[in-house]
Design a protein around this motif. Structure first.
Motif, PDB file in Angstrom:
ATOM      1  N   GLN A 170     -18.312 -81.477-109.802  1.00  0.00           N
ATOM      2  CA  GLN A 170     -18.324 -80.011-110.114  1.00  0.00           C
ATOM      3  C   GLN A 170     -17.284 -79.659-110.678  1.00  0.00           C
ATOM      4  O   GLN A 170     -16.396 -80.839-111.105  1.00  0.00           O
ATOM      5  CB  GLN A 170     -17.817 -79.137-108.941  1.00  0.00           C
ATOM      6  N   ASP A 171     -17.182 -79.317-112.343  1.00  0.00           N
ATOM      7  CA  ASP A 171     -16.188 -78.716-112.911  1.00  0.00           C
ATOM      8  C   ASP A 171     -16.209 -77.783-113.677  1.00  0.00           C
ATOM      9  O   ASP A 171     -17.391 -77.679-114.676  1.00  0.00           O
ATOM     10  CB  ASP A 171     -16.319 -80.028-114.414  1.00  0.00           C
ATOM     11  N   ALA A 172     -15.023 -76.694-114.121  1.00  0.00           N
ATOM     12  CA  ALA A 172     -15.372 -75.474-114.654  1.00  0.00           C
ATOM     13  C   ALA A 172     -17.249 -74.714-113.749  1.00  0.00           C
ATOM     14  O   ALA A 172     -17.581 -73.924-114.318  1.00  0.00           O
ATOM     15  CB  ALA A 172     -15.187 -75.487-116.033  1.00  0.00           C
ATOM     16  N   THR A 218     -24.520 -84.066-112.507  1.00  0.00           N
ATOM     17  CA  THR A 218     -24.640 -85.808-112.786  1.00  0.00           C
ATOM     18  C   THR A 218     -24.436 -86.476-113.296  1.00  0.00           C
ATOM     19  O   THR A 218     -24.675 -86.533-114.368  1.00  0.00           O
ATOM     20  CB  THR A 218     -26.402 -85.541-111.783  1.00  0.00           C
ATOM     21  N   ILE A 219     -24.297 -87.908-112.607  1.00  0.00           N
ATOM     22  CA  ILE A 219     -24.257 -89.234-113.653  1.00  0.00           C
ATOM     23  C   ILE A 219     -25.282 -89.600-112.730  1.00  0.00           C
ATOM     24  O   ILE A 219     -25.213 -90.222-111.933  1.00  0.00           O
ATOM     25  CB  ILE A 219     -23.123 -89.648-114.390  1.00  0.00           C
ATOM     26  N   PRO A 220     -25.828 -91.239-113.426  1.00  0.00           N
ATOM     27  CA  PRO A 220     -26.680 -92.009-112.744  1.00  0.00           C
ATOM     28  C   PRO A 220     -25.956 -92.784-111.813  1.00  0.00           C
ATOM     29  O   PRO A 220     -24.546 -92.993-112.161  1.00  0.00           O
ATOM     30  CB  PRO A 220     -27.311 -92.610-114.492  1.00  0.00           C
TER      31      PRO A 220
END
Ligand code: SF4
Ligand code: SF4
Ligand code: FES
Lengths: 334, 178
Positions: free
Chosen positions: A136-138, A143-145
């Motif tokens: 979570q950001d702000a 998501t990343i692989p």
């Protein structure tokens, strides 16, 4: 005018050198671009994954994928491109046999992440932050692989039709492959699109290669100024030529560097590294273990030397110490 | 394990003796001119040795390509035994020296690949040394029994499940090589 065949280029775990070799077609690029319709080439043209998804299955005559496969995204893209292409071509050493990134199979994912994000000399990361698949950001969900436990060649993930080896392949081989595709002259499925003879056969120095080599020592290439006209092996410098497929035009040899094996083995050899080890060891002038050990110590890193581009495709696929634990009850081990 | 007693049938109780039913599988490459004949002699003399080796006859220890050794481990062997003629006695003059150098180098390669070097053993055994076949087989069997299973194939397959899940989720059949 009849529709031109559609082709695509894609990169997975790659350095960009293979893309560069496409651009290195130079004027021939115009011939290729004229004859085909490039429908996917993220490094050079503005296409999105959605564009590929919108294509009917098998719409591309061929798709060239370079780079190794190590993330969930690379697996998804390989599967998608497989579905959309009549011919899937592993382009370059990484896609063909794992390539340089394949040497990571000597380590566990945990060892790699710890080094890269915590202990490497240039890292400052007191909180020990590591990449997370979901975060979570702000208030945004990101998501990343996912990073897999092992590096794989393309055919260890999806079905592959042809292989174009090299680190990178030469523009000449790419041009020949495209022409073969256009003229309907592609060989039998599963073929490697490069000559099936050892590099020595193409090497300008082959006449200076003794029929019977005798090694009393091995010299690492950075320690001497190699004679530019004599076979490297005759100079005691490890050259992978005898166990490597030709097709590059002996590029490294012309630059006075020994072959490091990027074209992989010929069809008669299953494991390029073991074959090279066999050839070299057989010709060491030692009749006892101690002398053999002393001379062979001149090759300090056999895995990195013999499997530089092919570890994931080798018989053992990397260090077996990193595999999941055996589920079997361990003999009479205490 | 007992020594000389004549036991003409395989010791099935020995097979059952391994913990969890596990018995080490060992591949033996024996030179036709010496060790293979010695193994025959051991059989004729009814010398009893561990039933764990699968013997493959080769024309010379120098014919044992390092690929054979790695392939054996990859396919389920936990030990590899190579038997050749004594130094100076090879029918092809240098074959056994080549084997010695290859095994020396293979030991280092195997260790880099996470396989204990004791799992690969080279022995010089002449045609008349049936008892040495027994000793060599019994010793490597004991060594690898202590070292335990390798299970390279199924452990690789376990790792590959991380891929299959993803590719199948895409409705695509994956053909996994290697
Ligand atoms: S070993 Fe290397 S230098 Fe010698 S002939 Fe072969 S490719 Fe050329
Ligand atoms: S000489 Fe060997 S390493 Fe260099 S490009 Fe040719 S095959 Fe690759
Ligand atoms: S003939 Fe027996 S080792 Fe060569």
């Amino acid at each position: 005018m009849p529709e031109k065949p559609k082709i695509g280029f894609y990169w997975c775990g790659s350095c960009g050198g293979c893309e560069e070799s496409v651009v290195d077609l130079a004027l021939d690029l115009l011939v290729v671009v004229d004859a085909v319709d490039i429908v996917f080439f993220p490094v050079g043209m503005d296409f999105k994954r959605e564009d590929v998804e919108a294509l009917p299955d098998g719409a591309m005559a061929a798709c060239f994928i370079n780079g190794c496969i190590r993330t969930s995204e690379q697996e998804e893209m390989s599967a998608l491109l497989r579905q959309k292409s009549q011919n899937l071509i592993a382009y370059g050493a990484c896609a063909t046999s794992g390539g340089i990134p394949g040497l990571a199979n000597q380590f566990t994912k945990e060892q790699i992440l710890r080094f890269v994000y915590e202990t490497s000399p240039s890292t400052h990361n007191e909180a020990g932050v590591r990449p997370q698949v979901a975060s979570q950001d702000a208030g945004h969900a990101l998501t990343i692989p996912a990073l897999r436990d092992r590096v794989r060649a393309l055919d260890q993930v999806v079905d592959v039709d042809y292989y174009l080896p090299g680190c990178p392949p030469t523009p000449e081989l790419l041009k020949n492959a495209v022409l073969a595709l256009l003229n309907g002259q592609l060989p039998e499925k599963g073929s490697v699109l490069a000559p099936d003879v050892a590099l020595c056969d193409q090497c300008r120095r082959k006449d200076t290669k003794p029929t019977e080599l005798k090694y009393t020592e091995f010299i690492r290439p950075h320690l001497v100024k190699a004679d530019p006209n004599t076979c490297f092996l005759a100079q005691g410098i490890v050259c992978m030529g005898p166990s490597t497929r030709s097709g590059c035009g002996a590029l490294c040899i012309e630059g006075n560097m020994p072959c490091s094996g990027c074209f992989g083995a010929t069809s008669r050899v299953r494991d390029q590294g073991a074959k090279m080890l066999s050839t070299l060891a057989a010709s060491v002038t030692a009749d006892n273990r101690d002398d053999a050990e002393r001379i062979l110590a001149g090759i300090p890193d056999p895995v990195g030397t013999f499997y530089r581009y092919s570890l994931p495709h080798s018989l053992l696929r990397g260090s077996t110490a990193n595999l999941p634990k055996s589920t079997r009850n361990g003999g009479s081990r205490p | 394990m007992q020594d000389d007693t004549v036991i003409p049938v395989p010791r099935t109780e020995a097979v059952q003796a391994g913990v969890g039913g596990w018995e080490p599988k060992i591949v033996a490459f024996f030179c036709n001119w010496c060790t293979y004949t010695a193994a025959d002699l051991a059989g004729v003399s009814r010398l009893r040795y561990a039933p764990n080796v699968r013997v493959i006859r080769v024309m010379c220890s120098g014919r044992v390509d390092p690929q054979f050794v790695l392939d054996a481990f990859a396919k389920g062997a936990v030990g590899v035994l190579i038997g050749g003629c004594h130094p100076g006695d090879c029918h092809y003059i240098e074959g056994n020296y080549k084997a010695l150098r290859r095994v020396t180098f293979l030991h280092r390669l195997l260790e880099s690949l996470g396989i204990e070097k004791e799992r690969l053993r080279l022995e010089w055994i002449s045609a008349s040394e049936g008892d040495r076949v027994r000793t060599a087989v019994n010793e490597i069997t004991e060594t690898v029994r202590q070292l335990g299973p390798l299970d390279i194939r199924s452990r690789n397959a376990a790792l590959d499940r991380e891929v299959e899940a993803r590719v199948h989720a895409h409705g695509e059949e994956a053909i996994l090589h290697a």
